[in-house]
Enzyme design. Sequence first.
Site, short mmCIF file in Angstrom:
data_model
loop_
_atom_site.label_atom_id
_atom_site.label_comp_id
_atom_site.label_asym_id
_atom_site.label_seq_id
_atom_site.Cartn_x
_atom_site.Cartn_y
_atom_site.Cartn_z
N LYS A 9 -72.40 -8.66 50.58
CA LYS A 9 -72.16 -9.13 49.21
C LYS A 9 -72.07 -7.94 48.24
O LYS A 9 -72.43 -6.80 48.60
CB LYS A 9 -73.29 -10.09 48.82
CG LYS A 9 -73.32 -11.35 49.69
CD LYS A 9 -74.50 -12.24 49.35
CE LYS A 9 -74.53 -13.46 50.26
NZ LYS A 9 -75.67 -14.35 49.95
N TYR A 49 -68.41 -21.37 48.98
CA TYR A 49 -69.70 -21.99 48.66
C TYR A 49 -69.56 -23.46 48.28
O TYR A 49 -70.40 -24.00 47.54
CB TYR A 49 -70.39 -21.20 47.55
CG TYR A 49 -71.09 -19.94 48.06
CD1 TYR A 49 -72.04 -20.02 49.09
CD2 TYR A 49 -70.81 -18.69 47.54
CE1 TYR A 49 -72.68 -18.88 49.57
CE2 TYR A 49 -71.46 -17.54 48.01
CZ TYR A 49 -72.39 -17.66 49.04
OH TYR A 49 -73.04 -16.54 49.51
N ASN A 112 -79.09 -11.36 47.84
CA ASN A 112 -79.67 -11.21 49.18
C ASN A 112 -78.78 -10.49 50.19
O ASN A 112 -78.90 -10.66 51.40
CB ASN A 112 -80.20 -12.55 49.69
CG ASN A 112 -79.13 -13.59 49.85
OD1 ASN A 112 -77.94 -13.29 49.78
ND2 ASN A 112 -79.53 -14.82 50.08
N HIS A 115 -74.09 -12.37 53.75
CA HIS A 115 -73.90 -13.77 54.15
C HIS A 115 -73.66 -13.83 55.64
O HIS A 115 -72.97 -12.97 56.21
CB HIS A 115 -72.69 -14.37 53.43
CG HIS A 115 -72.24 -15.64 54.06
ND1 HIS A 115 -72.85 -16.85 53.81
CD2 HIS A 115 -71.28 -15.90 55.00
CE1 HIS A 115 -72.27 -17.79 54.55
NE2 HIS A 115 -71.31 -17.24 55.27
N GLU A 126 -65.29 -20.76 57.99
CA GLU A 126 -65.32 -19.54 57.18
C GLU A 126 -64.37 -18.46 57.72
O GLU A 126 -63.71 -17.76 56.95
CB GLU A 126 -66.76 -19.02 57.08
CG GLU A 126 -67.62 -19.94 56.22
CD GLU A 126 -69.11 -19.66 56.30
OE1 GLU A 126 -69.87 -20.40 55.64
OE2 GLU A 126 -69.53 -18.72 57.01
P1 ABT Z 1 -75.64 -17.34 52.37
O1 ABT Z 1 -75.49 -16.53 53.60
O2 ABT Z 1 -75.20 -16.62 51.14
O3 ABT Z 1 -75.00 -18.69 52.50
O4 ABT Z 1 -77.20 -17.53 52.24
P2 ABT Z 1 -78.11 -18.49 53.13
O5 ABT Z 1 -77.26 -19.27 54.08
O6 ABT Z 1 -79.23 -17.71 53.69
O7 ABT Z 1 -78.72 -19.47 52.05
P3 ABT Z 1 -78.03 -20.63 51.28
B1 ABT Z 1 -79.00 -21.86 51.13
O8 ABT Z 1 -76.72 -21.02 51.92
O9 ABT Z 1 -77.77 -20.03 49.87
C1 ABT Z 1 -76.48 -19.72 49.40
C2 ABT Z 1 -76.60 -18.75 48.25
O10 ABT Z 1 -77.25 -19.37 47.16
C3 ABT Z 1 -78.30 -18.58 46.71
N1 ABT Z 1 -79.40 -19.47 46.33
C4 ABT Z 1 -79.81 -20.41 47.21
C5 ABT Z 1 -79.99 -19.30 45.09
O11 ABT Z 1 -79.59 -18.43 44.31
N2 ABT Z 1 -81.00 -20.14 44.76
C6 ABT Z 1 -81.47 -21.11 45.61
O12 ABT Z 1 -82.40 -21.83 45.25
C7 ABT Z 1 -80.85 -21.25 46.90
C8 ABT Z 1 -81.30 -22.31 47.88
C9 ABT Z 1 -78.67 -17.65 47.82
C10 ABT Z 1 -77.41 -17.50 48.58
N3 ABT Z 1 -76.65 -16.33 48.17
N4 ABT Z 1 -76.71 -15.50 47.36
N5 ABT Z 1 -76.38 -14.55 46.80
MG MG Z 2 -75.53 -20.33 53.62
#
Ligand code: ABT
Ligand code: MG
Length: 148
Positions: A9, A49, A112, A115, A126
């Site tokens: 990212k 997303y 984070n 992805h 994807e």
């Molecule tokens: P991705 O690999 O980005 O999809 O992350 P992951 O699958 O580990 O987690 P999910 B649940 O898919 O989150 C997608 C993105 O949304 C952000 N997020 C998620 C928040 O900011 N707040 C929240 O409460 C949650 C649940 C984290 C992930 N990406 N970023 N940047």
């Molecule tokens: Mg995810």
Amino acid sequence: MERTFLAIKPDGVQRGLVSEIIGRFETKGFTLIGLKFQKVSRELAEQHYDVHRERPFFPGLVEFITSGPVVAMVWEGDGVIASARKIIGATNPLNAEPGTIRGDLGINVGRNLIHGSDAPETAQKEIALWFKDEELVTWQPHLTPWLH
Ligand code: ABT
Ligand code: MG
């Protein structure tokens, strides 16, 4: 052979962690078959997303992922989808185990670093969304055939 979609990212790119992150999948023994560096359009971000469209964090998420270039990749190997998720670690880097990418390198759930596809169906979707067939390279890493 199983394939997964991974993307470093904008925060990972901006922090200079590209080689560190790619290296973890390379040294694990998975095979890189697709790689590109690009700025993400709003349209691609929203499609990527799509499952989070109704969530309160969706607008911020799209804003973030379109804010700078990302490294989009396809990796291949037995069990690569689940294994890459383990190597990446929990969604919230504060809960991610040390030894994982997020556990070692991140502190913010909205930043984070990387992805990874979470299941075979999402991996397929994807990969098709981010890569054309001709952008994927099928090859045999002949130096380490026992890994593959
Ligand atoms: P991705 O690999 O980005 O999809 O992350 P992951 O699958 O580990 O987690 P999910 B649940 O898919 O989150 C997608 C993105 O949304 C952000 N997020 C998620 C928040 O900011 N707040 C929240 O409460 C949650 C649940 C984290 C992930 N990406 N970023 N940047
Ligand atoms: Mg995810």
